[in-house]
Motif scaffolding. Structure first.
Motif, PDB file in Angstrom:
ATOM      1  N   GLU A  20      -5.751  15.442  -5.626  1.00 10.11           N
ATOM      2  CA  GLU A  20      -6.010  13.970  -5.070  1.00 10.11           C
ATOM      3  C   GLU A  20      -5.714  13.492  -5.071  1.00 10.11           C
ATOM      4  OE1 GLU A  20      -9.828  10.879  -6.689  1.00 10.11           O
ATOM      5  OE2 GLU A  20      -9.924  12.861  -7.174  1.00 10.11           O
ATOM      6  N   VAL A  21      -5.066  12.230  -4.364  1.00 11.63           N
ATOM      7  CA  VAL A  21      -3.519  11.422  -4.548  1.00 11.63           C
ATOM      8  C   VAL A  21      -4.582   9.440  -4.219  1.00 11.63           C
ATOM      9  CG1 VAL A  21      -1.283  10.583  -3.710  1.00 11.63           C
ATOM     10  CG2 VAL A  21      -2.108  12.617  -3.845  1.00 11.63           C
ATOM     11  N   CYS A  22      -3.769   9.246  -5.005  1.00 11.35           N
ATOM     12  CA  CYS A  22      -4.193   7.766  -4.525  1.00 11.35           C
ATOM     13  C   CYS A  22      -3.372   6.615  -4.765  1.00 11.35           C
ATOM     14  CB  CYS A  22      -4.702   7.288  -5.870  1.00 11.35           C
ATOM     15  SG  CYS A  22      -5.462   4.952  -5.977  1.00 11.35           S
ATOM     16  N   ARG A  23      -2.900   6.297  -3.523  1.00 20.03           N
ATOM     17  CA  ARG A  23      -1.662   5.869  -2.950  1.00 20.03           C
ATOM     18  C   ARG A  23      -1.765   3.865  -3.406  1.00 20.03           C
ATOM     19  NH1 ARG A  23      -1.919  10.052   0.492  1.00 20.03           N
ATOM     20  NH2 ARG A  23       0.545  10.608   1.197  1.00 20.03           N
ATOM     21  N   ARG A  24      -1.009   3.148  -3.610  1.00 19.30           N
ATOM     22  CA  ARG A  24      -1.351   2.189  -4.299  1.00 19.30           C
ATOM     23  C   ARG A  24      -0.166   0.782  -3.889  1.00 19.30           C
ATOM     24  NH1 ARG A  24      -1.823  -1.502  -9.004  1.00 19.30           N
ATOM     25  NH2 ARG A  24      -1.559   0.547 -10.553  1.00 19.30           N
ATOM     26  N   THR A  25      -0.084  -0.188  -3.854  1.00 19.09           N
ATOM     27  CA  THR A  25       0.923  -0.935  -3.212  1.00 19.09           C
ATOM     28  C   THR A  25       0.938  -2.170  -4.157  1.00 19.09           C
ATOM     29  OG1 THR A  25       0.462  -1.374  -1.209  1.00 19.09           O
ATOM     30  CG2 THR A  25       1.656   0.068  -1.108  1.00 19.09           C
ATOM     31  N   VAL A  26       1.429  -2.571  -4.781  1.00 18.28           N
ATOM     32  CA  VAL A  26       0.837  -4.206  -5.940  1.00 18.28           C
ATOM     33  C   VAL A  26       2.411  -4.862  -5.366  1.00 18.28           C
ATOM     34  CG1 VAL A  26       0.798  -4.718  -7.796  1.00 18.28           C
ATOM     35  CG2 VAL A  26       0.488  -2.059  -7.341  1.00 18.28           C
ATOM     36  N   GLU A  27       1.615  -6.077  -5.668  1.00 18.22           N
ATOM     37  CA  GLU A  27       3.266  -7.040  -5.094  1.00 18.22           C
ATOM     38  C   GLU A  27       3.234  -7.653  -6.620  1.00 18.22           C
ATOM     39  OE1 GLU A  27       3.737 -11.696  -4.047  1.00 18.22           O
ATOM     40  OE2 GLU A  27       1.995 -10.645  -3.672  1.00 18.22           O
ATOM     41  N   GLY A  28       5.081  -7.387  -6.907  1.00 19.91           N
ATOM     42  CA  GLY A  28       5.963  -7.919  -7.952  1.00 19.91           C
ATOM     43  C   GLY A  28       6.561  -6.916  -8.445  1.00 19.91           C
ATOM     44  N   THR A  29       7.005  -6.886  -9.723  1.00 21.45           N
ATOM     45  CA  THR A  29       8.533  -6.492  -9.418  1.00 21.45           C
ATOM     46  C   THR A  29       8.112  -4.327 -10.011  1.00 21.45           C
ATOM     47  OG1 THR A  29       8.490  -7.033 -12.101  1.00 21.45           O
ATOM     48  CG2 THR A  29       9.741  -8.711 -11.002  1.00 21.45           C
ATOM     49  N   ALA A  30       9.133  -4.324  -9.983  1.00 21.42           N
ATOM     50  CA  ALA A  30       8.479  -2.528 -10.341  1.00 21.42           C
ATOM     51  C   ALA A  30       8.449  -2.331 -12.327  1.00 21.42           C
ATOM     52  CB  ALA A  30       9.733  -1.722  -9.460  1.00 21.42           C
ATOM     53  N   ARG A  31       9.053  -3.326 -11.995  1.00 22.76           N
ATOM     54  CA  ARG A  31       9.432  -2.284 -14.125  1.00 22.76           C
ATOM     55  C   ARG A  31       7.897  -3.182 -14.153  1.00 22.76           C
ATOM     56  NH1 ARG A  31       9.008  -6.016 -18.447  1.00 22.76           N
ATOM     57  NH2 ARG A  31      10.502  -5.828 -20.492  1.00 22.76           N
ATOM     58  N   THR A  32       7.337  -4.659 -13.818  1.00 27.90           N
ATOM     59  CA  THR A  32       5.816  -4.913 -14.140  1.00 27.90           C
ATOM     60  C   THR A  32       5.024  -4.353 -14.221  1.00 27.90           C
ATOM     61  OG1 THR A  32       6.823  -7.208 -14.500  1.00 27.90           O
ATOM     62  CG2 THR A  32       4.434  -7.161 -14.682  1.00 27.90           C
ATOM     63  N   VAL A  33       4.824  -3.524 -12.541  1.00 26.31           N
ATOM     64  CA  VAL A  33       4.082  -2.999 -12.125  1.00 26.31           C
ATOM     65  C   VAL A  33       3.826  -1.580 -12.442  1.00 26.31           C
ATOM     66  CG1 VAL A  33       3.433  -2.074  -9.998  1.00 26.31           C
ATOM     67  CG2 VAL A  33       3.875  -4.093  -9.456  1.00 26.31           C
ATOM     68  N   LEU A  34       4.633  -0.794 -13.210  1.00 24.14           N
ATOM     69  CA  LEU A  34       4.769   0.014 -13.132  1.00 24.14           C
ATOM     70  C   LEU A  34       4.351   0.399 -14.983  1.00 24.14           C
ATOM     71  CD1 LEU A  34       7.983   2.607 -12.534  1.00 24.14           C
ATOM     72  CD2 LEU A  34       5.135   2.477 -11.351  1.00 24.14           C
ATOM     73  N   LEU A  35       4.646  -0.784 -16.256  1.00 27.46           N
ATOM     74  CA  LEU A  35       3.671  -0.817 -17.272  1.00 27.46           C
ATOM     75  C   LEU A  35       2.723  -1.474 -17.490  1.00 27.46           C
ATOM     76  CD1 LEU A  35       6.468  -2.842 -18.746  1.00 27.46           C
ATOM     77  CD2 LEU A  35       6.746  -0.013 -18.782  1.00 27.46           C
TER      78      LEU A  35
END
Length: 295
Positions: free
Chosen positions: A232-247
């Motif tokens: 099961e895959v959930c694709r999510r796009t988030v505005e922000g820096t990659a560092r902040t989004v992944l943390l």
């Protein structure tokens, strides 16, 4: 032949938590477990001197460490195949060589409390930056098991699709083995200082950036989705820096997977760890898997 999961042990509690995690992971995947302790005692003292004086305190400690780690792994899962070795070399060199014949390296971080809890030991950081196989680092006080975990979620940070296929396959395999969902995350940003007279409104510009991020996600995941159709895959796009989004995403994950580039040419033998992976290793709220991609 299945390559083992290799754990670097040193007698510390973070190292023992790495043994626990790796034992669960080995049981999950049906892999052998290899426990390695790096000791420079034989190199410094010499084999002949060692034979003349008997076993030194350093050698006794090394044997005690690997024996304790082996017993702990056996108690955790009696069916996991376990091997141990004390290697007369420094920790970084030993683990990098072990990684040439390993499914993955599993390491603990050495931080303890406060600021130290958020910092990664130099051995773990160096190995993650140079290893030829995936490196999984258990962050600080986090003892998430190799099974489904309490969040039942593996998070994949999607960067450049051309350099992330290995990380995607690794993340999908982890999700499939655990029977959990995979959340693929792509960060995006747009500049508020676009040229004057730009025909798009701010909202339209943001929408196009987000759409581009989703297209990158689809491209990066296409091969792994076909290989693991049951995940099961959930694709999510988030505005922000990659560092902040992944943390942020790591706070609700049992494992965070990030890809890094590894150059095959002999001219690139130093540290090869991007800023995003570096930040994840230092600050993530869950175990982090750094997966190399040959370029």
């Amino acid at each position: 032949m299945d390559l083992p999961l290799v754990v670097g042990v040193d007698g510390s509690e973070p190292g023992m938590r790495a043994v626990d995690w790796a034992t669960d992971e080995a049981a999950l995947r049906g892999l052998p477990l290899r426990l390695v302790y790096a000791s420079l005692w034989e190199r410094y003292e010499g084999a002949a001197l060692a034979e003349g004086l008997g076993r030194s305190s350093e050698q006794i400690m090394a044997d005690t460490v690997v024996e304790a780690a082996s017993k702990r792994a056996h108690r955790r899962d009696v069916d996991v195949r376990i091997s141990t070795e004390v290697v007369p070399d420094d920790a970084v060199g030993t683990l990098l060589r072990e990684g040439l014949n390993a499914t993955a390296l599993v390491l603990g971080s050495r931080g303890r409390g406060g600021i130290a809890e958020r910092l990664l030991g130099s051995v773990s950081l160096t190995v993650a930056a140079r290893a030829h196989c995936p490196v999984i680092v258990l962050r600080g006080g986090h003892d998430n098991q190799g099974g489904a975990g309490r969040h039942r979620r593996v998070v994949l940070g999607v960067g450049d699709p051309a350099h992330g296929s290995a990380a995607a396959r690794f993340a999908f395999r982890e999700a499939a083995e655990r029977g959990v969902a995979l959340e693929a995350v792509r960060a995006w940003r747009w500049s508020a200082h676009e040229p004057a007279g730009h025909p798009l409104t701010a909202g339209e510009a943001a929408r196009l950036h987000e759409q581009g991020a989703m297209e990158v996600l689809d491209k990066a995941l296409s091969g792994a989705v076909a290989e693991y159709p049951a995940v099961e895959v959930c694709r999510r796009t988030v505005e922000g820096t990659a560092r902040t989004v992944l943390l942020d995403a790591s706070t609700a994950a049992d494992l965070l997977v990030v890809g890094v580039r590894r150059h095959d040419s002999h001219g690139h033998t130093g540290m090869q760890l991007g800023r995003v992976a570096h930040a994840a290793l230092h600050h993530a709220a869950c175990p982090v898997a750094v997966v190399p991609q040959r370029v």
